[in-house]
Design an enzyme around this catalytic site. Structure first.
Site, PDB file in Angstrom:
ATOM      1  N   ASN A  37      44.482  44.204  37.208  1.00  0.00           N
ATOM      2  CA  ASN A  37      45.576  43.460  37.994  1.00  0.00           C
ATOM      3  C   ASN A  37      45.698  42.057  37.507  1.00  0.00           C
ATOM      4  OD1 ASN A  37      43.653  41.622  38.922  1.00  0.00           O
ATOM      5  ND2 ASN A  37      42.667  42.566  38.998  1.00  0.00           N
ATOM      6  N   ARG A  77      36.601  52.061  36.726  1.00  0.00           N
ATOM      7  CA  ARG A  77      35.855  51.555  37.725  1.00  0.00           C
ATOM      8  C   ARG A  77      35.291  52.643  37.874  1.00  0.00           C
ATOM      9  NH1 ARG A  77      37.706  47.819  41.931  1.00  0.00           N
ATOM     10  NH2 ARG A  77      35.620  48.024  42.737  1.00  0.00           N
ATOM     11  N   ASN A  86      35.111  48.003  47.611  1.00  0.00           N
ATOM     12  CA  ASN A  86      35.846  49.538  46.873  1.00  0.00           C
ATOM     13  C   ASN A  86      34.776  50.443  47.093  1.00  0.00           C
ATOM     14  OD1 ASN A  86      37.764  47.283  44.815  1.00  0.00           O
ATOM     15  ND2 ASN A  86      38.711  48.049  46.533  1.00  0.00           N
ATOM     16  N   CYS A 117      36.638  41.185  49.545  1.00  0.00           N
ATOM     17  CA  CYS A 117      36.877  42.375  48.708  1.00  0.00           C
ATOM     18  C   CYS A 117      35.051  42.854  48.106  1.00  0.00           C
ATOM     19  CB  CYS A 117      36.572  41.679  47.329  1.00  0.00           C
ATOM     20  SG  CYS A 117      38.428  41.713  47.215  1.00  0.00           S
ATOM     21  N   ARG A 140      47.302  51.240  44.525  1.00  0.00           N
ATOM     22  CA  ARG A 140      45.813  51.915  43.641  1.00  0.00           C
ATOM     23  C   ARG A 140      45.848  52.833  44.755  1.00  0.00           C
ATOM     24  NH1 ARG A 140      42.469  48.589  41.581  1.00  0.00           N
ATOM     25  NH2 ARG A 140      43.040  46.662  40.217  1.00  0.00           N
ATOM     26  N   ALA A 171      39.166  37.880  38.585  1.00  0.00           N
ATOM     27  CA  ALA A 171      39.089  39.816  38.179  1.00  0.00           C
ATOM     28  C   ALA A 171      39.877  40.396  39.594  1.00  0.00           C
ATOM     29  CB  ALA A 171      37.306  39.961  38.805  1.00  0.00           C
ATOM     30  N   ASP A 199      43.543  44.270  50.923  1.00  0.00           N
ATOM     31  CA  ASP A 199      42.978  43.593  51.508  1.00  0.00           C
ATOM     32  C   ASP A 199      43.155  41.780  51.086  1.00  0.00           C
ATOM     33  OD1 ASP A 199      41.482  43.969  49.203  1.00  0.00           O
ATOM     34  OD2 ASP A 199      39.490  44.328  50.331  1.00  0.00           O
ATOM     35  N   HIS A 235      45.529  45.481  46.248  1.00  0.00           N
ATOM     36  CA  HIS A 235      44.724  45.559  47.674  1.00  0.00           C
ATOM     37  C   HIS A 235      45.100  45.705  48.906  1.00  0.00           C
ATOM     38  CE1 HIS A 235      40.963  47.514  44.613  1.00  0.00           C
ATOM     39  NE2 HIS A 235      42.371  48.466  45.384  1.00  0.00           N
TER      40      HIS A 235
HETATM   41  N1  ARG Z   1      39.108  43.935  39.704  1.00  0.00           N
HETATM   42  C1  ARG Z   1      38.686  44.714  40.628  1.00  0.00           C
HETATM   43  C2  ARG Z   1      39.896  45.380  41.179  1.00  0.00           C
HETATM   44  O1  ARG Z   1      40.662  45.521  39.737  1.00  0.00           O
HETATM   45  C3  ARG Z   1      39.214  43.853  41.578  1.00  0.00           C
HETATM   46  C4  ARG Z   1      39.011  44.549  43.037  1.00  0.00           C
HETATM   47  C5  ARG Z   1      38.899  43.464  44.508  1.00  0.00           C
HETATM   48  N2  ARG Z   1      38.783  43.843  45.153  1.00  0.00           N
HETATM   49  C6  ARG Z   1      39.390  44.503  46.504  1.00  0.00           C
HETATM   50  N3  ARG Z   1      38.869  44.543  47.960  1.00  0.00           N
HETATM   51  N4  ARG Z   1      40.653  43.417  46.856  1.00  0.00           N
HETATM   52  O2  ARG Z   1      39.772  46.933  41.131  1.00  0.00           O
END
Ligand code: ARG
Length: 276
Positions: A24, A92, A73, A265, A140, A259, A171, A169
């Site tokens: 991201n 992931r 997640n 998150c 995503r 990140a 959220d 995302h």
């Molecule tokens: N580095 C993670 C990703 O890109 C961060 C996830 C953050 N989580 C969230 N629920 N927004 O997947």
């Protein structure tokens, strides 16, 4: 004094947190830039704020899965059902079996979406005032997950197309609040999604944040009853939330912003629907 049981929240201590790859825009240029000790201190402070108002359950982070700290997640929880995530990025995918095993051990029934990318409570957020699931797609989660979730949960699913890669995302740009308010950054959504929100949430319940607040992850807030825990809010946003009856708790989470994540998150609500 409320007599209802305390909310339950899943968190993952960041024993192996780092920025190892780039999936991201927040991660771009940040490889190996996270300070693990500082991250641990920031995470502890968040856990303490959450533990003031909720029971915190923990899952151990697995080495080699640096983003596992983002328990939002893990999946979507609805009553005794857990819909495990199926990550878009291979980086992931290794988290899936660990989260799924945790849900099983906690006696959640599993409702996997076979063959459809879906990133759990990162993209699927239950409204706090109506039987409704806000569902973000475009970066995503696969848009088709929306129909599957509607069939599985039996409640209204409102698909919202996300158009700004920084808010990849749901959220990161929208947070349903206990009083029926919706905290969100309108520009992260396409016009149809903005209209879908406006059609369901009256204007006096919509709290639209500035780009400045959005970029500080103000929408990535943990809302438990009247408490709103977030990385940072401008004085204007703080005043607006307080006027709406919320108690705002800021806690710096910049190591996790490297990140692409922040307060919300790092948590997963386990007692859903968490109606106030
Ligand atoms: N580095 C993670 C990703 O890109 C961060 C996830 C953050 N989580 C969230 N629920 N927004 O997947």
């Amino acid at each position: 004094m409320s007599t209802s049981p305390r909310p339950r929240v899943l968190m993952c201590p960041p024993a192996h947190f780092s920025v190892d790859y780039d999936i991201n825009p927040w991660m771009t240029g940040n490889r190996d830039q996270a300070d693990r000790d500082r991250a641990a201190r920031q995470w502890d402070a968040l856990r303490e704020l959450v533990a003031d108002v909720a029971e915190v359950a923990l899952i151990e982070q697995v080495p080699g899965l640096p983003d596992m700290v983002f328990t939002a997640n893990a999946g979507l929880v609805y009553r005794d059902l857990a819909v495990p995530s199926r990550f878009r990025h291979a980086e992931r995918a290794g988290e899936q079996s660990h989260f799924t095993r945790w849900f099983s051990a906690q006696r959640f029934e599993l409702g996997p979406l076979e063959g459809i990318e879906f990133e759990g409570a990162g993209d699927a957020l239950l409204d706090r005032a109506a039987p409704r699931l806000w569902f973000g797609h475009g970066h995503r989660s696969d848009a088709r997950a929306g129909d599957a979730l509607g069939a599985l949960l039996g409640i209204e699913v409102v698909p919202l197309r996300l158009v700004d890669p920084r808010f990849y995302h749901l959220d990161t740009c929208l947070c349903p609040l206990s009083g029926g308010h919706l905290l969100y950054f309108p520009a992260a959504f396409d016009p149809a999604a903005q209209a879908a929100i406006a059609a369901r949430v009256p204007q006096d319940k919509r709290i639209a944040v500035s780009e400045r607040d959005a970029l500080a992850f103000a929408c990535n807030a943990v809302n438990l009853d009247e408490v709103v825990i977030l990385n940072r809010a401008t004085p204007a946003l703080r005043a607006q939330l307080e006027a709406a009856g919320y108690r705002v708790r800021e806690t710096p989470l910049d190591e996790f912003l490297k990140a692409g994540g922040s307060a919300k998150c790092l948590t997963l609500r386990l007692d859903e629907p968490g109606l106030a």
